[in-house]
Design an enzyme around this catalytic site. Structure first.
Site, PDB file in Angstrom:
ATOM      1  N   ALA A 115       0.807  -1.223   0.000  1.00 50.20           N
ATOM      2  CA  ALA A 115       0.000   0.000   0.000  1.00 50.20           C
ATOM      3  C   ALA A 115       0.842   1.276   0.000  1.00 50.20           C
ATOM      4  O   ALA A 115       0.305   2.370   0.125  1.00 50.20           O
ATOM      5  CB  ALA A 115      -0.926  -0.022   1.209  1.00 50.20           C
ATOM      6  N   ASN A 171       0.408  -4.167   7.414  1.00 47.18           N
ATOM      7  CA  ASN A 171       1.406  -4.725   6.485  1.00 47.18           C
ATOM      8  C   ASN A 171       2.439  -3.675   6.103  1.00 47.18           C
ATOM      9  O   ASN A 171       3.601  -3.990   5.846  1.00 47.18           O
ATOM     10  CB  ASN A 171       0.700  -5.231   5.232  1.00 47.18           C
ATOM     11  N   HIS A 200      -1.161   6.758   4.818  1.00 48.27           N
ATOM     12  CA  HIS A 200       0.123   6.395   5.429  1.00 48.27           C
ATOM     13  C   HIS A 200       1.099   7.545   5.218  1.00 48.27           C
ATOM     14  O   HIS A 200       1.360   7.924   4.065  1.00 48.27           O
ATOM     15  CB  HIS A 200       0.707   5.140   4.764  1.00 48.27           C
TER      16      HIS A 200
END
Ligand code: NAD
Length: 246
Positions: A115, A171, A200
């Protein structure tokens, strides 16, 4: 004949299979396995490419896949990894958190950037020396199985612990820890009802400068824990690996 085995027919497995159908990935046959066989059958019935549904990893291995994509769970990685490597089959791992505590090294294991991205710069900086990496992940409460009405810091600590406490959601922390030295990675997780995307933010302080990376990813409609970019990064890597197999 290039055959791709997919373990896990959920959000990521479905997007990867769709990319095969669209011709984005050079694959002649899909081999699908899910511990919930109905999911594998449903995915097969939605596609128009050659597909074999299998009932176990052993059956998948017998069909001789060029590569297996794990898109299932950390537990699946722990359960199947050694068996796949023993057959010398390439393995693309999505549930990267499992690799943090498995002591395994093999050039058959591939990890997608998931991601996030920019790992080329992060791993370059790691060679010179990284002082600190701070990952701040902000997700809607429903992606963290919470229902807070105000912004709330739900975790601050190490990457390993973040992966243990949020095995499905962190993850990205595992990917950063595997790319650098895990003790340099600090993680904050914020449950924020104001955001709809999975955000993020990564700050890297290293020997010769600093970096700031930010990713705002649409969550997968059927699985808000998973960002669409994670599946597309796997599709890109799978395409690259298959192109090398003549
Ligand atoms: P999902 O829940 O939508 O689908 C997972 C599927 O795998 C389910 O159908 C389930 O029945 C099957 N499954 C689970 N364990 C299995 C096992 N041991 N054997 C066979 N089948 C099994 O999940 P998803 O959103 O597709 O994500 C798949 C994995 O990828 C998860 O572990 C997730 O945490 C991880 N992920 C990684 C990243 C990244 O950045 N690397 C990003 C998002 C998700």
């Amino acid at each position: 004949m290039k055959k791709v085995g997919i373990i896990g027919c959920g959000a990521i497995g479905t997007l990867i299979s769709g990319a095969v159908e669209k011709g984005l990935v050079g694959c002649d046959e899909l081999i699908l396995y899910d511990r919930n066989i109905k999911r594998a059958e449903k995915l097969k019935n939605s596609l128009h490419v050659p597909i074999t549904v299998v009932k176990s990893l052993e059956e998948m291995i017998k069909v001789k896949p060029t590569i297996i994509v794990e898109a299932a769970s950390q537990q699946a990685v722990r359960e199947y990894l050694n068996r796949i490597l023993a057959e010398n089959i390439e393995l693309l791992v999505m549930s990267v958190g499992a690799l943090l505590d498995l002591d395994v090294e093999s050039n058959k294991i591939h990890i997608s950037s998931g991601a996030i991205g920019g790992l080329d710069a992060v791993s370059s900086a790691a060679l010179a020396g990284i002082d600190k990496i701070t990952l701040t992940t902000r997700k809607n409460p429903r992606a963290l199985d919470r229902d807070n009405k105000e912004e709330k810091l739900v975790y601050t600590g190490s990457a390993e612990e973040a992966v243990r406490l949020f095995p499905r959601e962190m993850n990205v922390a595992a990917t950063l820890a595997l790319t650098t030295q895990s003790e340099k990675v600090r993680v904050n997780v914020i449950s924020d009802p104001k955001v709809d995307r999975n955000v993020h933010e990564i700050k890297i302080e290293w020997k010769h400068g600093n970096m700031f990376l930010k990713f705002s990813n649409d969550p997968h409609p059927e699985n808000p824990k998973t960002s669409a970019l994670a599946a597309w990064s796997a599709i890109r890597l799978l395409k690259e690996i298959l192109e090398k197999h003549s």
